[in-house]
Scaffold this motif. Structure first.
Motif, PDB file in Angstrom:
ATOM      1  N   PRO C  35       0.798  -1.237   0.000  1.00 18.41           N
ATOM      2  CA  PRO C  35       0.000   0.000   0.000  1.00 18.41           C
ATOM      3  C   PRO C  35       0.825   1.279   0.000  1.00 18.41           C
ATOM      4  CG  PRO C  35      -0.868  -1.564   1.600  1.00 18.41           C
ATOM      5  CD  PRO C  35       0.437  -2.128   1.115  1.00 18.41           C
ATOM      6  N   LYS C  36       2.070   1.203   0.430  1.00 10.22           N
ATOM      7  CA  LYS C  36       2.879   2.415   0.456  1.00 10.22           C
ATOM      8  C   LYS C  36       3.847   2.502  -0.721  1.00 10.22           C
ATOM      9  CE  LYS C  36       2.699   2.975   5.482  1.00 10.22           C
ATOM     10  NZ  LYS C  36       2.105   4.322   5.535  1.00 10.22           N
ATOM     11  N   ALA C  37       3.678   1.621  -1.686  1.00  7.20           N
ATOM     12  CA  ALA C  37       4.567   1.663  -2.853  1.00  7.20           C
ATOM     13  C   ALA C  37       4.501   3.034  -3.518  1.00  7.20           C
ATOM     14  CB  ALA C  37       4.164   0.583  -3.858  1.00  7.20           C
ATOM     15  N   ARG C  38       5.653   3.508  -3.964  1.00  5.00           N
ATOM     16  CA  ARG C  38       5.703   4.739  -4.763  1.00  5.00           C
ATOM     17  C   ARG C  38       5.862   4.324  -6.206  1.00  5.00           C
ATOM     18  NH1 ARG C  38       7.558   9.544  -2.025  1.00  5.00           N
ATOM     19  NH2 ARG C  38       8.078  10.277  -4.092  1.00  5.00           N
ATOM     20  N   MET C  39       4.989   4.802  -7.057  1.00  4.41           N
ATOM     21  CA  MET C  39       5.059   4.401  -8.463  1.00  4.41           C
ATOM     22  C   MET C  39       5.300   5.618  -9.336  1.00  4.41           C
ATOM     23  SD  MET C  39       1.963   1.650  -8.460  1.00  4.41           S
ATOM     24  CE  MET C  39       0.861   2.745  -7.561  1.00  4.41           C
ATOM     25  N   VAL C  40       6.126   5.448 -10.348  1.00  2.42           N
ATOM     26  CA  VAL C  40       6.408   6.527 -11.286  1.00  2.42           C
ATOM     27  C   VAL C  40       6.223   5.986 -12.695  1.00  2.42           C
ATOM     28  CG1 VAL C  40       8.105   8.231 -12.043  1.00  2.42           C
ATOM     29  CG2 VAL C  40       8.167   7.384  -9.697  1.00  2.42           C
ATOM     30  N   ASP C  41       5.542   6.745 -13.535  1.00  2.00           N
ATOM     31  CA  ASP C  41       5.371   6.345 -14.927  1.00  2.00           C
ATOM     32  C   ASP C  41       6.580   6.801 -15.737  1.00  2.00           C
ATOM     33  OD1 ASP C  41       2.632   5.330 -14.687  1.00  2.00           O
ATOM     34  OD2 ASP C  41       2.130   7.417 -14.246  1.00  2.00           O
ATOM     35  N   LEU C  42       7.289   5.860 -16.316  1.00  2.00           N
ATOM     36  CA  LEU C  42       8.368   6.255 -17.224  1.00  2.00           C
ATOM     37  C   LEU C  42       7.775   6.550 -18.599  1.00  2.00           C
ATOM     38  CD1 LEU C  42      11.178   6.760 -18.113  1.00  2.00           C
ATOM     39  CD2 LEU C  42      11.632   4.322 -18.109  1.00  2.00           C
ATOM     40  N   CYS C  43       7.039   5.605 -19.144  1.00  2.00           N
ATOM     41  CA  CYS C  43       6.340   5.810 -20.415  1.00  2.00           C
ATOM     42  C   CYS C  43       5.415   4.618 -20.621  1.00  2.00           C
ATOM     43  CB  CYS C  43       7.335   5.908 -21.583  1.00  2.00           C
ATOM     44  SG  CYS C  43       6.556   6.202 -23.195  1.00  2.00           S
ATOM     45  N   HIS C  44       4.216   4.870 -21.126  1.00  2.00           N
ATOM     46  CA  HIS C  44       3.300   3.775 -21.436  1.00  2.00           C
ATOM     47  C   HIS C  44       2.924   3.749 -22.909  1.00  2.00           C
ATOM     48  CE1 HIS C  44       2.997   2.657 -17.285  1.00  2.00           C
ATOM     49  NE2 HIS C  44       2.717   3.897 -16.959  1.00  2.00           N
ATOM     50  N   GLU C  45       3.638   4.545 -23.690  1.00  2.00           N
ATOM     51  CA  GLU C  45       3.337   4.615 -25.121  1.00  2.00           C
ATOM     52  C   GLU C  45       4.463   4.007 -25.949  1.00  2.00           C
ATOM     53  OE1 GLU C  45       0.510   5.645 -26.521  1.00  2.00           O
ATOM     54  OE2 GLU C  45      -0.498   6.624 -24.842  1.00  2.00           O
ATOM     55  N   VAL C  46       5.152   3.020 -25.377  1.00  2.00           N
ATOM     56  CA  VAL C  46       6.066   2.243 -26.212  1.00  2.00           C
ATOM     57  C   VAL C  46       5.235   1.715 -27.383  1.00  2.00           C
ATOM     58  CG1 VAL C  46       7.454   0.127 -26.303  1.00  2.00           C
ATOM     59  CG2 VAL C  46       7.541   1.596 -24.274  1.00  2.00           C
ATOM     60  N   ALA C  47       5.791   1.747 -28.591  1.00  2.00           N
ATOM     61  CA  ALA C  47       5.037   1.235 -29.735  1.00  2.00           C
ATOM     62  C   ALA C  47       4.641  -0.213 -29.441  1.00  2.00           C
ATOM     63  CB  ALA C  47       5.891   1.322 -30.997  1.00  2.00           C
ATOM     64  N   PRO C  48       3.375  -0.594 -29.728  1.00  2.00           N
ATOM     65  CA  PRO C  48       2.889  -1.912 -29.324  1.00  2.00           C
ATOM     66  C   PRO C  48       3.868  -3.038 -29.678  1.00  2.00           C
ATOM     67  CG  PRO C  48       1.075  -0.656 -30.241  1.00  2.00           C
ATOM     68  CD  PRO C  48       2.328   0.169 -30.426  1.00  2.00           C
ATOM     69  N   GLN C  49       4.269  -3.774 -28.656  1.00  2.16           N
ATOM     70  CA  GLN C  49       5.087  -4.977 -28.824  1.00  2.16           C
ATOM     71  C   GLN C  49       6.460  -4.708 -29.436  1.00  2.16           C
ATOM     72  OE1 GLN C  49       2.171  -7.194 -31.072  1.00  2.16           O
ATOM     73  NE2 GLN C  49       1.066  -7.760 -29.217  1.00  2.16           N
ATOM     74  N   ASP C  50       6.903  -3.466 -29.362  1.00  2.00           N
ATOM     75  CA  ASP C  50       8.184  -3.083 -29.959  1.00  2.00           C
ATOM     76  C   ASP C  50       9.272  -3.144 -28.885  1.00  2.00           C
ATOM     77  OD1 ASP C  50      10.406  -1.767 -31.031  1.00  2.00           O
ATOM     78  OD2 ASP C  50       9.168  -0.367 -32.168  1.00  2.00           O
ATOM     79  N   ILE C  51       9.903  -4.298 -28.796  1.00  2.00           N
ATOM     80  CA  ILE C  51      10.911  -4.541 -27.765  1.00  2.00           C
ATOM     81  C   ILE C  51      12.061  -3.543 -27.868  1.00  2.00           C
ATOM     82  CG2 ILE C  51      12.634  -6.229 -26.983  1.00  2.00           C
ATOM     83  CD1 ILE C  51      10.608  -8.421 -27.844  1.00  2.00           C
ATOM     84  N   GLY C  52      12.465  -3.230 -29.092  1.00  2.55           N
ATOM     85  CA  GLY C  52      13.576  -2.300 -29.284  1.00  2.55           C
ATOM     86  C   GLY C  52      13.257  -0.908 -28.758  1.00  2.55           C
ATOM     87  N   HIS C  53      12.036  -0.460 -28.981  1.00  4.72           N
ATOM     88  CA  HIS C  53      11.631   0.853 -28.495  1.00  4.72           C
ATOM     89  C   HIS C  53      11.660   0.881 -26.969  1.00  4.72           C
ATOM     90  CE1 HIS C  53       8.389   4.254 -28.421  1.00  4.72           C
ATOM     91  NE2 HIS C  53       9.600   4.742 -28.283  1.00  4.72           N
ATOM     92  N   GLY C  54      11.080  -0.156 -26.372  1.00  8.70           N
ATOM     93  CA  GLY C  54      11.080  -0.235 -24.912  1.00  8.70           C
ATOM     94  C   GLY C  54      12.494  -0.314 -24.356  1.00  8.70           C
ATOM     95  N   ALA C  55      13.323  -1.125 -24.987  1.00  9.72           N
ATOM     96  CA  ALA C  55      14.706  -1.291 -24.519  1.00  9.72           C
ATOM     97  C   ALA C  55      15.459   0.037 -24.576  1.00  9.72           C
ATOM     98  CB  ALA C  55      15.417  -2.340 -25.374  1.00  9.72           C
TER      99      ALA C  55
END
Lengths: 275, 275, 275
Positions: C35-55
């Motif tokens: 419940p006390k986890a701190r979460m930060v969004d880095l990015c959620h718009e990596v091109a769908p299923q694009d491993i290279g983009h995410g990497a």
């Protein structure tokens, strides 16, 4: 400042968008400096490099945030040039960003206490790039400020801030020419006209002409308006907008940002749903 | 409620989108009332004014959040009308929003303890607009609730909630007509058909026809399916979807929301990768 | 690990987009466990299923986050297959995600201490789907890790990680063929060429040809460049990009991801604004 630093959220406004990691990196930098920083996203979809859009969003949002909030506003087409980086302390808030006008309208909402030119590089990232001062300067300064560093530590005080003037309605015979300030998520057409500026027209009857369509309806809520017919109402920030109930006014009227809208007095009170 | 208020995150679901400052302002209001509020974004891209979409997302997400969470769900085409503003307390959660159906499916997941009509304006912003009750009513109530105010303080108890019925599959001879409920980020085509409703078809063999394309493959994962051929599988929420491995099924099949899909029994078991 | 678990934010990187509730559900699961986890969004718009983009996004962002941060990177076209789920502990960070290459470049930035194959299902959600391991496995593991569970508890140690190689520039006579790695929010054209790889060309004069347009300008900031003329500069992550001052280079040059760009030496120093 009477507010304990713990209650100072860092409010982020940028044109970084969501398809890149820019916003995430900015947050990483802030957390690296102040691990307990509280960050809130105001908006990251300011139109790219559109200082006026950023200035408007900051201006209409400011007072909904807790006193003591630190706004980090990065719409920065001049990054890497000689434009100054500043921190503005007002009676109620802190504003951090480029001194290019983006902070001006919001700064004017309170009394300005001091304007600091951000020059002390010990509060920046060790390497300052020429392209990403959100990461290298503004984020770090906001983080240090939220951690309790005094504004005066970031650099010398300066006496003025770069102003920004929103386009005003242009008077013409019997009315004025307005400008579409922006189109919102719902397709509502935001105008550069305040409720107060509109009042005389509302009282006496008006016609708004946009793309050859005449709009004469005036309602106090979407719910009160008839279906399908564009009408005028006050938006949630006190500006006038053109809307279509359960519809997308901008698509329907083929209107885009910066288009002109002609407002004229009719001398006959409009249908207004009993406003 | 046995849960300490500290562990009650406020979960935000809206159709406000990301190009405006609406979500940011909502958060500013919440923090102004409860500086230590924890806020989580569920989704802000509900299709504009689409109550069914919002109701569905809330319904499938609810139980993944901690008990005691406060959901603030603002999809509100009737803002400014006489539709009620409500707070629903269930065995496990609190739901705050307009009483237009958006809360209905989620409320039905638990036992409802009480439904409060939000009328006590001392818990609203001082000025309530006719266009932005997320900011003026729902956000403030969620914030006060997260700060420990008892649900009963917000107004009188009422006995019923506006229902919402998702479109059900329509029976036809030998099958049913389904509706495309939504298209997700990956182009997967979500259907109004649960795994349970599909089981008889899966067991006996089926054909799904959409835009003149017959789909007969049925796999338990994207990975198990062949490339390029649309197939049927169960999505992460227990509904059936049409997908293309490493592809975008909606683009490939030219399918959009609300399109019909005909499901018929074939009497012959389908290729299913050994499901 | 010397860092107290309290300072370990969970940094989320996915291709889930914003139109669905996937990201919200992932966060709900994490909060349900910690419940006390701190979460930060880095990015959620990596091109769908694009491993290279995410990497790539993970790789360029990692070091801006506090030591001890837990990265949960879910770009997972092989979900439901036999690809492994892993936790990588490096000198400074934790990386949780599918072992499909997305973690590789970031893992290589530090010394890898251990790689754990995530097999202990007591740390997963009780029901593991075949389509959403972010919710069922990676989120829960990141949450337990942030709550102080030792990495070794999640499964056996394994000795290798699936590598990922970004496309390298291809040498040709007198130059190299580059690839457009991505287009950012501003329309800047990101190339698979580092500042170091570019240096010899910058020193001796170069020409970049893309879609029949020759680019020879080289500036150290957007501000220093002339208006309207595409030029080359170093982006904020140390890679070369093609930009247009106050403009959208990708639209202007009709360039899209994966397009080729030919870089050749000219033997004559370019206009560079006195770089």
């Amino acid at each position: 400042m009477p507010h304990p630093t713990d209650s100072r959220p860092i409010v982020l406004l940028t044109d970084f968008g969501h398809i890149d990691a820019f916003v995430g990196i900015l947050k990483g930098v802030i957390l690296s400096i102040h691990p307990k920083a509280r960050m809130v996203d105001l908006c990251h979809e300011v139109a790219p490099q559109d200082i006026g859009h950023g200035a408007h969003l900051l201006d209409i949002s400011l007072e909904y945030f807790p006193k003591g909030s630190i706004f980090c506003a990065v719409v920065d087409p001049g990054v890497g040039s000689s434009r100054r980086a500043v921190l503005v302390e007002t009676t109620d808030y802190f504003l951090v960003g480029p001194d290019n006008g983006v902070l001006w309208p919001a700064a004017g909402r309170n009394r300005i206490r001091r304007i600091i030119h951000l020059t002390r590089s010990r509060y920046f990232l060790p390497q300052v790039s020429t392209t990403f001062h959100g990461r290298d300067i503004f984020g770090p300064v906001a983080a240090h400020l939220s951690a309790g560093i005094d504004p005066g530590a970031f650099g010398p005080q300066v006496s003025c801030l770069t102003p920004f003037a929103f386009p005003e309605p242009k008077p013409i015979a019997g009315g004025m020419i307005l400008t579409v300030r922006h189109i919102d998520t719902f397709g509502n057409i935001g105008l550069n006209l305040t409720r107060e500026q509109f009042r005389q027209f509302a009282d006496k009857g008006f016609c708004m002409r946009v793309n050859q369509v005449d709009i004469t309806g005036h309602y106090h809520s979407y719910a009160a308006a008839p279906e399908k017919i564009p009408f005028v109402m006050t938006d949630s920030a006190g500006f006038m907008e053109i809307a279509v109930k359960n519809g997308d006014a901008a698509s329907r009227l083929h209107v885009k940002k910066n288009d002109p809208v002609v407002l004229t007095a009719r001398g006959e009170k409009n249908d207004d749903g009993g406003l």
